[in-house]
Structure formats: structure tokens, C-alpha cells
Design an enzyme around this catalytic site. Structure first.
Site, PDB file in Angstrom:
ATOM      1  N   CYS A   1     -15.079   5.277   4.275  1.00 26.66           N
ATOM      2  CA  CYS A   1     -16.429   5.065   3.748  1.00 26.66           C
ATOM      3  C   CYS A   1     -16.438   3.802   2.901  1.00 26.66           C
ATOM      4  O   CYS A   1     -15.483   3.536   2.172  1.00 26.66           O
ATOM      5  CB  CYS A   1     -16.841   6.272   2.905  1.00 26.66           C
ATOM      6  SG  CYS A   1     -18.434   6.098   2.076  1.00 26.66           S
TER       7      CYS A   1
ATOM      8  N   CYS B   1     -23.581  -0.841 -15.369  1.00 26.69           N
ATOM      9  CA  CYS B   1     -23.945  -0.584 -13.968  1.00 26.69           C
ATOM     10  C   CYS B   1     -23.332   0.731 -13.493  1.00 26.69           C
ATOM     11  O   CYS B   1     -22.155   1.004 -13.717  1.00 26.69           O
ATOM     12  CB  CYS B   1     -23.478  -1.735 -13.078  1.00 26.69           C
ATOM     13  SG  CYS B   1     -23.849  -1.504 -11.315  1.00 26.69           S
TER      14      CYS B   1
ATOM     15  N   CYS C   1     -22.516   2.471  -7.982  1.00 25.23           N
ATOM     16  CA  CYS C   1     -21.544   3.154  -7.124  1.00 25.23           C
ATOM     17  C   CYS C   1     -21.548   4.657  -7.386  1.00 25.23           C
ATOM     18  O   CYS C   1     -21.449   5.463  -6.452  1.00 25.23           O
ATOM     19  CB  CYS C   1     -20.153   2.557  -7.301  1.00 25.23           C
ATOM     20  SG  CYS C   1     -19.477   2.659  -8.978  1.00 25.23           S
TER      21      CYS C   1
ATOM     22  N   CYS D   1     -14.050  12.691  -2.075  1.00 24.41           N
ATOM     23  CA  CYS D   1     -14.248  11.349  -1.503  1.00 24.41           C
ATOM     24  C   CYS D   1     -14.235  11.408   0.031  1.00 24.41           C
ATOM     25  O   CYS D   1     -13.348  12.022   0.639  1.00 24.41           O
ATOM     26  CB  CYS D   1     -13.151  10.417  -2.003  1.00 24.41           C
ATOM     27  SG  CYS D   1     -13.230   8.751  -1.308  1.00 24.41           S
TER      28      CYS D   1
ATOM     29  N   CYS E   1     -18.053  -4.513 -15.221  1.00 18.90           N
ATOM     30  CA  CYS E   1     -18.978  -3.537 -14.645  1.00 18.90           C
ATOM     31  C   CYS E   1     -20.146  -3.255 -15.596  1.00 18.90           C
ATOM     32  O   CYS E   1     -21.255  -2.938 -15.157  1.00 18.90           O
ATOM     33  CB  CYS E   1     -18.251  -2.234 -14.328  1.00 18.90           C
ATOM     34  SG  CYS E   1     -17.230  -2.324 -12.840  1.00 18.90           S
TER      35      CYS E   1
ATOM     36  N   CYS F   1     -22.161  -2.375  -4.591  1.00 16.17           N
ATOM     37  CA  CYS F   1     -21.674  -3.092  -5.777  1.00 16.17           C
ATOM     38  C   CYS F   1     -22.297  -4.492  -5.853  1.00 16.17           C
ATOM     39  O   CYS F   1     -22.187  -5.273  -4.904  1.00 16.17           O
ATOM     40  CB  CYS F   1     -20.158  -3.205  -5.718  1.00 16.17           C
ATOM     41  SG  CYS F   1     -19.454  -4.121  -7.123  1.00 16.17           S
TER      42      CYS F   1
ATOM     43  N   CYS G   1     -22.793   7.439  -4.274  1.00 16.57           N
ATOM     44  CA  CYS G   1     -21.804   8.262  -3.588  1.00 16.57           C
ATOM     45  C   CYS G   1     -22.431   9.591  -3.142  1.00 16.57           C
ATOM     46  O   CYS G   1     -22.866  10.379  -3.988  1.00 16.57           O
ATOM     47  CB  CYS G   1     -20.603   8.530  -4.498  1.00 16.57           C
ATOM     48  SG  CYS G   1     -19.331   9.549  -3.700  1.00 16.57           S
TER      49      CYS G   1
ATOM     50  N   ASP H   1       0.781  -1.233   0.000  1.00 17.63           N
ATOM     51  CA  ASP H   1       0.000   0.000   0.000  1.00 17.63           C
ATOM     52  C   ASP H   1       0.820   1.293   0.000  1.00 17.63           C
ATOM     53  O   ASP H   1       0.507   2.220  -0.735  1.00 17.63           O
ATOM     54  CB  ASP H   1      -0.970  -0.016   1.188  1.00 17.63           C
ATOM     55  CG  ASP H   1      -1.961   1.142   1.161  1.00 17.63           C
ATOM     56  OD1 ASP H   1      -2.366   1.530   0.057  1.00 17.63           O
ATOM     57  OD2 ASP H   1      -2.320   1.646   2.228  1.00 17.63           O
TER      58      ASP H   1
ATOM     59  N   CYS I   1     -19.561   2.791  -1.776  1.00 20.21           N
ATOM     60  CA  CYS I   1     -19.435   2.360  -3.175  1.00 20.21           C
ATOM     61  C   CYS I   1     -19.157   0.868  -3.286  1.00 20.21           C
ATOM     62  O   CYS I   1     -19.423   0.263  -4.337  1.00 20.21           O
ATOM     63  CB  CYS I   1     -18.364   3.166  -3.901  1.00 20.21           C
ATOM     64  SG  CYS I   1     -16.683   2.918  -3.292  1.00 20.21           S
TER      65      CYS I   1
END
Length: 359
Positions: A286, A236, A239, A259, A233, A293, A243, A179, A289
Site C-alpha cells: 500500500c 500535519c 497520513c 497495516c 512533519c 504526504c 490510512c 533491508d 500514506c
């Protein structure tokens, strides 16, 4: 099929005539002697490629098998070049990174290739670990990924174990990343076949969903990359529509400045008033989203106890936390990333939204 069996099979294709009866051997020898050189050359290349494909396939299976033994749910191999770098650069230049300077300063260029982190890098082993667990309270104010232990520590320990096991078979140079390294890890994970990048910018795997921590081993091993899966996806837009701060761009991608995760974790100082209402009762991160899904509707939960929820705190519980309590309660949790001042700032907004007050 074991690697040795594949090599043996490839050898058999060339050596079959030598195990035939003598008369047949002579006839086969005459046939080969009369065969045009170009044909023999092409046939030799095809047999060599078959052997290489077999070795590559077995190598990837061995990595995936070893990764599973170390507790990972996904594993694959990517090349060292980041195909999405130009898109990333355009995203940063558009200002979508907000005040996250570590994404736009001199470290941005390092994301072009894994060689920026390991000079003799030739491949990247990408892994994914499920962290999905069930909430103990309705609408928890802390994002799901921070309910348990700090994933940086857990993932690094698992990656070190995987590296040690692979080193038992063949020595190689490596660098472990979780990360924080300047690496476009979701792009690499897609190239490694772990999933596709959804409109919400999360890596989505069919059929496991998107509740994954990602990690990488940049390695000097020359491994053949896996194949990226198709984007599923489709049309669709759940998300995007869900939001509350309209952070997900209509064409996909994220305006981090809007965000909730950025506002409550990465942003230092005051949160723009126009985003207060959209933050709702979120104190750290958060999950909206991901929760909406469809690919997460049947997402499995993790079996790793490290990511199981600790005692989940209500807003009232959090309101009584001072700086010392904050450090103690979240000492080995991702929540520390927000710092105490940010935590109190977020809590004040969340309490005001709950009580319909203006901050």
C-alpha cells in the site's frame, strides 16, 4: 577545497611567522616565547581541530561524490550505535510487530549496534535511491516499490560497486546490508542526515520526498557522522487520517497488525475479517500514506530503468494467474515475498471489495 589544500591551510596558520622577514621572525619568536603555555596549548588544539574538521568534511564529500557516481541520490555517515533502540524495543514489546518474529526474536538485540553484524565496525555509510515512477493505471493493486526489479538485487549490486570504488582509496572491512539485515536502517539514515522519520515511519527527505530504497555499508573506517535534519512533519496528520485501517498511531509510529502492507505481504494465513474492507483493492502492499504526504507532491522520478513499471496487471489479469504463472511473472520481483497462497488470498479480498461482496 581539496584535502591537501585544507591541511596546507592548517599548517600555514602555525607557519606564517616563519615565512616573514628575519626581524619579524625574531619579534614573533619572542612573542611566542612569552605566551603562557596554556594559551599555546589551546591554540595548538584549535589548529589541530581545524585540520581534523577539514579532513572529516572532505572525507564525507568524497563518499557522497562517489555514491552519486554509483547512482545513489542520497549518502551520508552514521555512527554504529542505534539511538532509537529503546523506542524500538518498546514498540516490539507492545505487540505492534504482529507475527513478524524476525523483529522480536534473538535478532532484535542485534539492532542495538552495527557491531552485531561486523565486529570491528566503526561507521555506517547510508545511501538512498529513488524508486518513484508514474503509474500506468489508476489505483494500481501492487505497491509502487514492487513495480520493477527486485530492489534487494539492484541495491546490493550498486553498493558493491560503491564499496569497490572506496576500497581503491583505502582498504577497510565491511558488510553490505539491504533491508533484510537486523539493522534499524531508517534510524541510521536519519543519523546520517538523509532525512527525518515521518509520522508514517517513512524516511522523508527535503526536497526529494520519501520514495527511497535504503542501503548500508557497515565499515571499519572511523568516519565522523553527519548531522540529523530537523523533523519537518509539524502538525500535519494527512497520513494518519488517510490510512484506511488506522494503522498509524496518533503520536506517530505504526501498528503493523493493522497495516495493509503487513496484512498483504508479511502475514501468513487468514487476514482478520475486520480489516477486509480497509484493504480495498490492494493485492500487494500500500502507498496511501506516501501518496498523501505533502513532501511527495513534487517528488522526482527515478532515472534507473530497473524500477520502471512492468506491464501493470489488472485484478482480472491476476485472477487468471496460476502458481506456475506467478513464479514466472514475478521471478525477480518483490511480489514473490507474499507467496502464491498469500497472493491468491489478497486477490480474493480485493475482488470482493470491488464487487461489494463479503469474503
Amino acid at each position: 577545497m581539496p584535502r591537501g589544500a585544507i591541511l596546507e591551510l592548517a599548517h600555514d596558520l602555525d607557519g606564517a611567522a616563519l615565512r616573514a622577514p628575519p626581524a619579524e621572525q625574531r619579534r614573533e619568536g619572542l612573542r611566542l616565547a612569552r605566551e603562557p603555555v596554556a594559551h599555546r596549548h589551546r591554540r595548538g588544539i584549535e589548529h589541530a581541530q581545524f585540520g581534523e574538521r577539514g579532513r572529516d568534511h572532505e572525507e564525507r564529500r568524497r563518499i557522497q561524490r562517489t555514491a552519486r557516481e554509483c547512482g545513489f541520490d542520497l549518502a551520508g555517515v552514521a555512527g554504529i550505535e542505534t539511538r532509537d533502540f529503546d523506542r524500538y524495543q518498546g514498540w516490539a514489546e507492545a505487540g505492534y510487530a504482529g507475527k513478524m518474529g524476525y523483529l522480536t526474536d534473538h535478532r532484535a538485540e542485534l539492532r542495538r549496534s552495527a557491531k552485531g553484524l561486523l565486529e570491528n565496525a566503526r561507521s555506517v555509510i547510508c545511501v538512498g535511491k529513488l524508486y518513484n515512477t508514474r503509474p500506468e493505471v489508476k489505483d494500481p493493486p501492487i505497491s509502487r516499490y514492487a513495480w520493477g526489479d527486485d530492489y534487494h538485487v539492484v541495491m546490493k549490486t550498486m553498493l558493491e560497486r560503491l564499496t569497490a570504488k572506496l576500497q581503491e582509496l583505502e582498504h577497510f572491512d565491511y558488510k553490505i546490508c539491504v533491508d533484510t539485515a537486523p539493522l534499524l536502517e531508517r534510524s541510521l539514515a536519519r543519523e546520517a542526515g538523509l532525512g527525518w522519520i515521518g509520522k508514517n515511519t517513512c524516511l522523508i527527505n527535503e526536497p526529494l520526498g520519501s520514495w527511497f530504497f535504503l542501503g548500508e555499508i557497515i565499515t571499519s573506517l572511523a568516519l565522523t557522522p553527519d548531522t540529523p535534519p530537523p523533523d519537518r512533519c509539524g502538525t500535519c496528520t494527512r497520513c494518519i487520517e488517510a490510512c484506511p485501517t488506522q494503522a498509524i498511531l496518533p503520536e506517530g509510529g505504526l501498528d503493523a497488525r493493522r497495516c495493509i502492507s503487513y496484512l498483504t505481504i508479511e502475514l501468513r494465513g487468514p487476514i482478520p475479517v475486520e480489516h477486509h474492507a480497509g484493504i480495498g483493492q490492494h493485492v500487494f502492499g500500500c502507498d496511501i500514506c506516501q501518496e498523501v504526504c505533502p513532501w511527495n507532491s513534487r517528488a522526482p522520478v527515478t532515472e534507473l530503468p530497473n524500477f520502471e513499471p512492468r506491464a501493470q496487471l489488472s485484478l482480472e489479469d491476476m485472477a487468471s494467474i496460476d502458481k506456475a504463472d506467478f513464479q514466472a511473472k514475478f521471478s525477480d520481483s518483490p511480489v514473490l515475498r507474499a507467496r502464491f497462497d498469500g497472493f491468491r488470498r489478497n486477490l480474493q479480498i480485493a475482488l470482493a471489495n470491488r464487487d461489494n461482496k463479503i469474503v
